[in-house]
Scaffold this motif. Structure first.
Motif, PDB file in Angstrom:
ATOM      1  N   VAL A  11     -90.016  63.612  11.476  1.00 33.15           N
ATOM      2  CA  VAL A  11     -89.948  62.699  12.624  1.00 33.15           C
ATOM      3  C   VAL A  11     -88.507  62.209  12.820  1.00 33.15           C
ATOM      4  N   GLY A  12     -88.041  62.279  14.091  1.00 37.59           N
ATOM      5  CA  GLY A  12     -86.685  61.831  14.414  1.00 37.59           C
ATOM      6  C   GLY A  12     -85.751  63.026  14.516  1.00 37.59           C
ATOM      7  N   LEU A  13     -85.522  63.493  15.756  1.00 40.72           N
ATOM      8  CA  LEU A  13     -84.791  64.755  15.918  1.00 40.72           C
ATOM      9  C   LEU A  13     -83.379  64.506  16.453  1.00 40.72           C
ATOM     10  N   GLY A  14     -82.647  63.666  15.732  1.00 39.17           N
ATOM     11  CA  GLY A  14     -81.277  63.353  16.142  1.00 39.17           C
ATOM     12  C   GLY A  14     -80.250  64.132  15.344  1.00 39.17           C
ATOM     13  N   VAL A  16     -79.017  64.094  12.247  1.00 36.34           N
ATOM     14  CA  VAL A  16     -79.126  64.595  10.877  1.00 36.34           C
ATOM     15  C   VAL A  16     -80.272  65.593  10.689  1.00 36.34           C
ATOM     16  N   CYS A  36     -91.620  65.658  15.398  1.00 38.62           N
ATOM     17  CA  CYS A  36     -92.036  64.566  16.271  1.00 38.62           C
ATOM     18  C   CYS A  36     -90.810  63.802  16.757  1.00 38.62           C
ATOM     19  N   LEU A  38     -89.784  60.857  20.211  1.00 41.89           N
ATOM     20  CA  LEU A  38     -90.193  60.227  21.474  1.00 41.89           C
ATOM     21  C   LEU A  38     -89.785  61.107  22.651  1.00 41.89           C
ATOM     22  N   THR A  74     -86.414  60.891   9.655  1.00 43.08           N
ATOM     23  CA  THR A  74     -84.985  60.866  10.016  1.00 43.08           C
ATOM     24  C   THR A  74     -84.807  60.102  11.341  1.00 43.08           C
ATOM     25  N   LEU A  79     -86.891  51.850  11.610  1.00 43.51           N
ATOM     26  CA  LEU A  79     -88.232  52.445  11.527  1.00 43.51           C
ATOM     27  C   LEU A  79     -88.570  52.979  10.132  1.00 43.51           C
ATOM     28  N   MET A  83     -92.483  53.490   8.911  1.00 46.29           N
ATOM     29  CA  MET A  83     -92.961  54.881   8.966  1.00 46.29           C
ATOM     30  C   MET A  83     -93.316  55.394   7.570  1.00 46.29           C
ATOM     31  N   PRO A  99     -80.251  54.275   5.102  1.00 46.15           N
ATOM     32  CA  PRO A  99     -80.652  53.299   4.104  1.00 46.15           C
ATOM     33  C   PRO A  99     -82.171  53.133   4.152  1.00 46.15           C
ATOM     34  N   GLY A 124     -83.296  59.747   0.977  1.00 47.92           N
ATOM     35  CA  GLY A 124     -82.283  60.780   1.230  1.00 47.92           C
ATOM     36  C   GLY A 124     -80.868  60.321   0.927  1.00 47.92           C
ATOM     37  N   ARG A 169     -77.670  65.126  25.637  1.00 46.84           N
ATOM     38  CA  ARG A 169     -78.665  64.039  25.475  1.00 46.84           C
ATOM     39  C   ARG A 169     -78.006  62.692  25.726  1.00 46.84           C
ATOM     40  N   ARG A 176     -78.735  57.433  18.733  1.00 49.50           N
ATOM     41  CA  ARG A 176     -77.335  57.132  18.475  1.00 49.50           C
ATOM     42  C   ARG A 176     -76.898  55.702  18.773  1.00 49.50           C
ATOM     43  N   HIS A 199     -74.335  54.899   0.310  1.00 54.59           N
ATOM     44  CA  HIS A 199     -73.747  56.132  -0.238  1.00 54.59           C
ATOM     45  C   HIS A 199     -72.692  55.797  -1.296  1.00 54.59           C
TER      46      HIS A 199
END
Ligand SMILES: NC(=O)c1ccc[n+]([C@@H]2O[C@H](COP(=O)([O-])OP(=O)(O)OC[C@H]3O[C@@H](n4cnc5c(N)ncnc54)[C@H](O)[C@@H]3O)[C@@H](O)[C@H]2O)c1
Length: 404
Positions: A11-14, A16, A36, A38, A74, A79, A83, A99, A124, A169, A176, A199
């Motif tokens: 989930v989260g197709l940005g 990373v 997945c 939005l 991701t 969220l 999630m 984080p 991650g 996008r 972003r 990190h």
């Protein structure tokens, strides 16, 4: 939860997500069953690119997909814990990007839910899976620098590969833009620091082999976040201006009193020049010293040669190492972070799930680095050293959001 094959719903197709998807697609024991977002068009585009069977615009619905045994999160940081909690309650193993959480209470709730539902929870933290830093740790463990005592982390500019971050996008609250809003990215006025310090602190403990006990951070009133998001004003990447606090220097002590560390920012986005690009560090022991490149790193030299890790040893010949693992997906860098470190991290997740052992960096680890990050931000605002053990959500929230 031990599995025979890791069937993933991501989930989260940005930015990373593709580092994760590439890693699954090259592993024989993993398959991405669904993605997945939005943004339905983005889901379709990614599904076609990676041959993924199903797409969802509702995370809730994806969690009902019986073929999926592992969820990869991701999405924007706000969220993460909600999630991850829903995934644990649905009985899915979890990889959640860093984080891990915005509050310690939320992180703790996820850790407990994962435990009581018998699912694995990995955060991650990709720095500790970088080949160069893994090599540094192997040399330290082999005694090559004697007793490690001081870490000096240095943060130079990350330079984008041309065209990589420029997409059609639009930048929105969900894609972003959230990064410069501390309500969504965390940090109570220091969103960039909250996003990245985990990190730096994970690396600081990974290589020193000791826990950070107290943090002392310096606040600067330079306002730079607008520039960081992204380089030129007037370019479409600049979402909206927002004042944001900066911390140019952080120092820390460890539970081993012989050890201490420092992180220093010197990057062109913040108006300073440093010919060493990206993240790099020196680790100093009583018998030697390591210099090594990390995320986006380049510019490390020894005897006129470009190198990626230098091992200096008392009374012994200096050794150098290179890690030529292909280009980084995002940065102009000599070492591969977005590609190789993420691949190493996903391999760790898959191996842990198939063998039924704990993954290399857990929810508790993720919480500890969030807590140390909170300590650094509290310290910058309070102007005092802060003991990590004394940080609470209440203390962190009490601090006013304005940083002027
Ligand atoms: N480990 C690393 O090296 C690394 C690097 C970059 C980002 N990250 C972390 O990964 C996370 C994502 O970062 P990014 O840069 O890819 O973000 P991004 O803004 O590029 O992408 C976020 C995506 O999530 C989608 N989204 C938002 N809300 C959603 C919802 N409710 N349901 C489904 N999809 C939703 C957005 O549409 C967008 O496509 C962040 O927590 C970030 O800190 C980690």
């Amino acid at each position: 939860m031990k599995v025979e094959k890791v069937n993933v719903g991501l989930v989260g197709l940005g930015m990373v997500c593709e580092s994760h998807l590439k890693a699954y697609s090259t592993h024989p024991n993993a398959e991405v069953m669904a993605v997945c977002d939005l943004d339905a068009a983005r889901s379709k585009e990614i599904a076609i690119k990676y041959g993924i069977p199903r797409t969802y615009t509702s995370y809730k619905q994806m969690l009902q997909d019986q073929e999926i045994n592992t969820v990869d999160i991701t999405t924007p940081t706000i969220l993460h814990s909600q999630m991850a909690l829903a995934a644990a309650l649905a009985g899915k193993n979890i990889l959640c990007e860093k984080p891990f959480c915005l509050t310690l209470t939320a992180g703790q709730e996820v850790c407990e839910a994962a435990r009581s539902n018998g699912v694995a929870l990995m955060v991650g933290e990709s720095y500790i899976f970088m080949t160069s830093l893994k090599q540094a740790r192997a040399l330290i463990e082999a005694g090559e620098i004697g007793k490690p005592q001081q870490m000096r982390q240095r943060f130079g500019s990350w330079i984008d590969r041309p065209g990589v971050l420029e997409t059609d996008r639009p930048v929105t609250d969900d894609h972003r833009g959230w990064r410069i809003d501390s309500k969504k990215a965390g940090g109570a006025g220091f969103p960039w620091m909250f996003d990245h310090c985990v990190h730096f602190f994970a690396t600081a403990e990974y290589l020193m082999g000791a826990r950070i006990e107290e943090v002392y951070a310096l606040k600067s009133d330079i306002r730079w976040m607008k520039a960081a998001y992204h380089v030129d004003e007037g370019e479409t990447h600049v979402y909206r201006p927002e004042d944001s606090g900066d911390i140019p220097i952080i120092t820390w002590t460890y539970d081993d009193p012989a050890c201490q560390g420092v992180w220093m920012r010197a990057e062109t986005l913040n108006g300073k020049f440093d010919p060493m690009y990206g993240f790099s560090l020196s680790m100093i022991g009583d018998q030697g010293m390591i210099e090594v490149l990390g995320e986006g790193g380049r510019g490390l030299q020894w005897m006129g040669e470009s190198t990626h890790l230098v091992l200096h040893r008392k009374d012994k010949k200096t050794r150098t190492f290179r890690f030529d693992e292909g280009e980084d997906d995002i940065w102009q860098s000599e070492v591969s972070y977005y590609s190789k470190a993420h691949q190493n991290q996903i391999n760790e997740l898959i191996d842990a799930l198939i063998s039924g052992r704990k993954p290399g960096y857990t929810g508790e680890d993720g919480m500890r680095d969030v807590k140390t990050t909170m300590a650094a931000i509290c310290s910058a605002k309070e102007g005092l050293p802060v003991r990590v053990a004394e940080v609470t959500d209440i203390r962190f929230a009490r601090i006013p959001e304005t940083t002027a």
